[in-house]
Design an enzyme around this catalytic site. Structure first.
Site, PDB file in Angstrom:
ATOM      1  N   ASN A   1       0.855  -1.186   0.000  1.00 37.55           N
ATOM      2  CA  ASN A   1       0.000   0.000   0.000  1.00 37.55           C
ATOM      3  C   ASN A   1       0.894   1.240   0.000  1.00 37.55           C
ATOM      4  O   ASN A   1       1.479   1.588   1.023  1.00 37.55           O
ATOM      5  CB  ASN A   1      -0.914  -0.024   1.233  1.00 37.55           C
ATOM      6  CG  ASN A   1      -1.854   1.166   1.279  1.00 37.55           C
ATOM      7  OD1 ASN A   1      -1.954   1.931   0.323  1.00 37.55           O
ATOM      8  ND2 ASN A   1      -2.543   1.325   2.399  1.00 37.55           N
TER       9      ASN A   1
ATOM     10  N   LYS B   1       0.036   4.217  -0.221  1.00 31.91           N
ATOM     11  CA  LYS B   1      -0.644   5.338   0.439  1.00 31.91           C
ATOM     12  C   LYS B   1      -0.460   6.612  -0.395  1.00 31.91           C
ATOM     13  O   LYS B   1      -0.419   6.555  -1.624  1.00 31.91           O
ATOM     14  CB  LYS B   1      -0.171   5.478   1.886  1.00 31.91           C
ATOM     15  CG  LYS B   1      -0.364   4.175   2.686  1.00 31.91           C
ATOM     16  CD  LYS B   1      -0.157   4.334   4.160  1.00 31.91           C
ATOM     17  CE  LYS B   1      -0.398   3.004   4.864  1.00 31.91           C
ATOM     18  NZ  LYS B   1      -0.249   3.123   6.328  1.00 31.91           N
TER      19      LYS B   1
ATOM     20  N   HIS C   1      -9.707   0.399   5.001  1.00 27.89           N
ATOM     21  CA  HIS C   1      -8.415   0.611   5.665  1.00 27.89           C
ATOM     22  C   HIS C   1      -8.614   1.508   6.888  1.00 27.89           C
ATOM     23  O   HIS C   1      -9.459   2.396   6.894  1.00 27.89           O
ATOM     24  CB  HIS C   1      -7.416   1.245   4.694  1.00 27.89           C
ATOM     25  CG  HIS C   1      -6.010   1.254   5.207  1.00 27.89           C
ATOM     26  ND1 HIS C   1      -5.556   2.206   6.103  1.00 27.89           N
ATOM     27  CD2 HIS C   1      -4.965   0.424   4.986  1.00 27.89           C
ATOM     28  CE1 HIS C   1      -4.287   1.956   6.395  1.00 27.89           C
ATOM     29  NE2 HIS C   1      -3.907   0.880   5.733  1.00 27.89           N
TER      30      HIS C   1
ATOM     31  N   GLU D   1      -5.550  -5.637  10.458  1.00 26.94           N
ATOM     32  CA  GLU D   1      -4.538  -4.609  10.726  1.00 26.94           C
ATOM     33  C   GLU D   1      -4.836  -3.951  12.073  1.00 26.94           C
ATOM     34  O   GLU D   1      -5.681  -3.059  12.157  1.00 26.94           O
ATOM     35  CB  GLU D   1      -4.494  -3.573   9.598  1.00 26.94           C
ATOM     36  CG  GLU D   1      -5.838  -3.158   9.019  1.00 26.94           C
ATOM     37  CD  GLU D   1      -5.764  -1.844   8.258  1.00 26.94           C
ATOM     38  OE1 GLU D   1      -4.697  -1.516   7.749  1.00 26.94           O
ATOM     39  OE2 GLU D   1      -6.781  -1.137   8.215  1.00 26.94           O
TER      40      GLU D   1
END
Length: 248
Positions: free
Chosen positions: A11, A13, A95, A165
């Site tokens: 990821n 981001k 997320h 996560e």
């Protein structure tokens, strides 16, 4: 017992520019990557085309978010159809940064999951507890509630990867111990066995995200119910290759 293919998602981001990402992609393209590991890189939406054209075909591309409908007056949003049109096959939904920075709730995330799957995108669906929730002993309550809403919106689990996560371990340098990760993954698998089916429980890939590095990836990857990783900062560095090859 289903054979679950190891999965590593990077990821990126809100990081990188064309120059730095081109360098990263070149490094990945020339690296020796374990052929039994599925690799997906999640680029900023403005770079989806760039990532798909720049990455080797053995690496899939994901968006980091999408909206719950195909088109319309939703300024700043992108749809699964647009993501597909850029050549990407995956999207990350739920997320922790979308939940806690942008205020997305379980209901909205569930709607996004449903629409992405209907649009033939594969989904990395994220769940996880905050530090205060872990310390209060409510980890299971939180992650099971998040998982329930996702499950209500999934018809075909073959196109879903579930990412656990722990929010307290994202970008903090703190990592769940391999034993802590395994404990939660095992409980999640048991939840699927009890609430969905034995088949889905056995076949669903449950991956771990939370300060995964080259230093800790092998021990985490050795856990029975850890089927891969969702990697943040380390996915922008050469050590991402070591993480991809954690089971090599």
């Amino acid at each position: 017992m289903a054979q679950r293919r190891f999965f590593v998602g990077g990821n990126w981001k809100m990081n990188g520019n064309k120059e730095s990402l081109e360098e990263l992609m070149s490094t990945l393209n020339t690296a020796s990557l374990h052929e039994d590991t599925e690799v997906v890189c999640a680029a900023p939406s403005i770079y989806l085309d760039f990532a798909r054209s720049g990455l080797d075909s053995r690496i899939s591309v994901a968006a980091q978010n999408c909206y719950k409908v195909a088109k319309g007056a939703f300024t700043g949003e992108i749809s699964p159809a647009m993501i597909k049109d850029c050549g990407a096959d995956w999207v990350i939904l739920g997320h922790s940064e979308r939940r806690h920075v942008f205020g997305e709730n379980d209901e909205l995330i569930g709607q996004k999951v449903a629409h992405a799957l209907e649009s033939d995108l594969s989904v990395i669906a994220c769940i996880g507890e905050k530090l205060e929730e872990r310390e209060a002993g409510t980890t299971e309550d939180v992650i099971f509630a998040q998982t329930q809403v996702i499950a209500e919106n999934v018809m075909d689990w073959e196109k879903v990867v579930l990412a656990y996560e722990p929010v307290w371990a994202i970008g903090t340098g703190k990592t769940a111990t391999p034993e802590q990760a395994q404990e939660v993954h095992e409980k999640l698998r048991a939840w699927f066995r009890a609430n969905i089916s034995e088949e889905v429980s056995d076949s669903l890939r449950i991956i771990y995200g939370g300060s995964v590095t080259a230093a800790n990836c092998r021990e985490l990857a050795s856990q029975t119910d850890v089927d891969g990783f969702l990697v943040g900062g380390a996915s922008l560095k050469p050590e991402f290759i070591d993480i991809i090859n954690a089971r090599a």
